[in-house]
Design a protein around this motif. Structure first.
Motif, PDB file in Angstrom:
ATOM      1  N   GLN A  94     -61.132  -6.872 -21.005  1.00  0.00           N
ATOM      2  CA  GLN A  94     -61.799  -8.539 -21.203  1.00  0.00           C
ATOM      3  C   GLN A  94     -60.418  -8.292 -20.345  1.00  0.00           C
ATOM      4  N   ASP A 144     -66.860   0.984 -32.705  1.00  0.00           N
ATOM      5  CA  ASP A 144     -65.222  -0.019 -32.358  1.00  0.00           C
ATOM      6  C   ASP A 144     -66.808  -1.248 -31.839  1.00  0.00           C
ATOM      7  N   GLU A 145     -66.714  -2.320 -32.949  1.00  0.00           N
ATOM      8  CA  GLU A 145     -67.006  -3.437 -32.291  1.00  0.00           C
ATOM      9  C   GLU A 145     -66.715  -3.889 -30.538  1.00  0.00           C
ATOM     10  N   GLU A 146     -65.542  -3.191 -30.919  1.00  0.00           N
ATOM     11  CA  GLU A 146     -64.242  -4.861 -30.007  1.00  0.00           C
ATOM     12  C   GLU A 146     -64.699  -4.521 -29.199  1.00  0.00           C
ATOM     13  N   GLN A 147     -65.053  -3.159 -28.612  1.00  0.00           N
ATOM     14  CA  GLN A 147     -64.435  -2.223 -27.797  1.00  0.00           C
ATOM     15  C   GLN A 147     -66.609  -2.634 -26.690  1.00  0.00           C
ATOM     16  N   ALA A 188     -60.075  -2.009 -25.659  1.00  0.00           N
ATOM     17  CA  ALA A 188     -60.595  -3.402 -24.679  1.00  0.00           C
ATOM     18  C   ALA A 188     -60.431  -4.244 -24.149  1.00  0.00           C
ATOM     19  N   SER A 189     -58.374  -4.316 -24.770  1.00  0.00           N
ATOM     20  CA  SER A 189     -57.961  -5.404 -24.389  1.00  0.00           C
ATOM     21  C   SER A 189     -58.039  -5.510 -22.584  1.00  0.00           C
TER      22      SER A 189
END
Length: 227
Positions: A26, A111-114, A22-23
């Motif tokens: 982003q 994976d909510e962040e992803q 995710a990082s």
């Protein structure tokens, strides 16, 4: 910038990033960063000041976003061999794209962040594609008539089953692999590149029409997968 949502690389593709974190996604989910990365891939190495002029931004902004792209591994410092033919000043920091393509993997729904990072990234990609098409419409009248006649902004509505969509994806990848990839280090008229060749942007999107009702979950199972 190619962005199919699978980690597999089409035939003839250049080395590519497969983005899963995710990082990293982003870091790309910003219109200016995507635009600068695209310019480095198409035009070759550049500095924050030169990119600022190309993007209509301050060099402070481009310098900051280049550092963010570098931290995520999408850009890196250019070597002396990359700068042949460039006017290099001693204090300039030159950047280059770390790869020519970026591929992403589908985010796991759990994976909510992803999922959020993936959504932000693809919204930025769509905005960039739309901006590129609008820029062509603005510049089109300055090009020779035969180039204007060759451009296309059309679409086709098809009715396909999942396996047919997969075949279409593979056919498109194979078709594009037959054509010469752009290399900013090889100008028109050099090597096998014709003297009248220009950089061509081939953009396409492939997705179910969002206006229709999605099929039932059972119909969404992939061929060969157990329920």
């Amino acid at each position: 910038m190619a962005d199919p949502r699978t980690p597999s690389t089409p035939p003839g593709a250049s080395p590519a990033d497969v983005v899963t974190e995710a990082s990293r996604l982003q870091a790309l989910a910003h219109p200016l960063r995507l635009k600068m990365l695209g310019l480095l891939r198409v035009e070759g190495p550049s500095t924050a000041s030169r990119l600022a002029q190309r993007c209509g931004e301050s060099s402070g902004q481009t310098s900051y976003h280049l550092r963010q792209l570098a931290a995520a591994g999408f850009v890196t410092d250019a070597d002396q061999a990359d700068l042949v033919g460039q006017q290099v000043h001693g204090r300039d920091r030159w950047w280059k794209a770390a790869s020519q393509l970026t591929y992403t993997q589908r985010a796991a729904l759990a994976d909510e962040e992803q999922v959020a990072a993936s959504g932000d990234y693809y919204r930025a990609v769509i905005d960039l594609y739309a901006e590129r098409a609008r820029a062509w419409l603005v510049a089109e009248h300055t090009w020779p008539e035969h180039w204007q006649a060759l451009s296309s902004l059309g679409d086709q509505v098809l009715r396909l089953a999942p396996d047919e969509v997969q075949t279409l994806r593979e056919d498109l990848a194979a078709l594009l692999a037959r054509y010469r990839k752009h290399d900013p280090a090889v100008p028109a008229g050099a090597g096998e590149v014709p003297a009248d060749a220009v950089v061509v942007s081939m953009q396409y999107q492939l997705f179910p029409d969002p206006e229709q009702t999605p099929p039932a979950p059972a119909a969404l199972e992939r061929p060969g997968e157990a329920p």
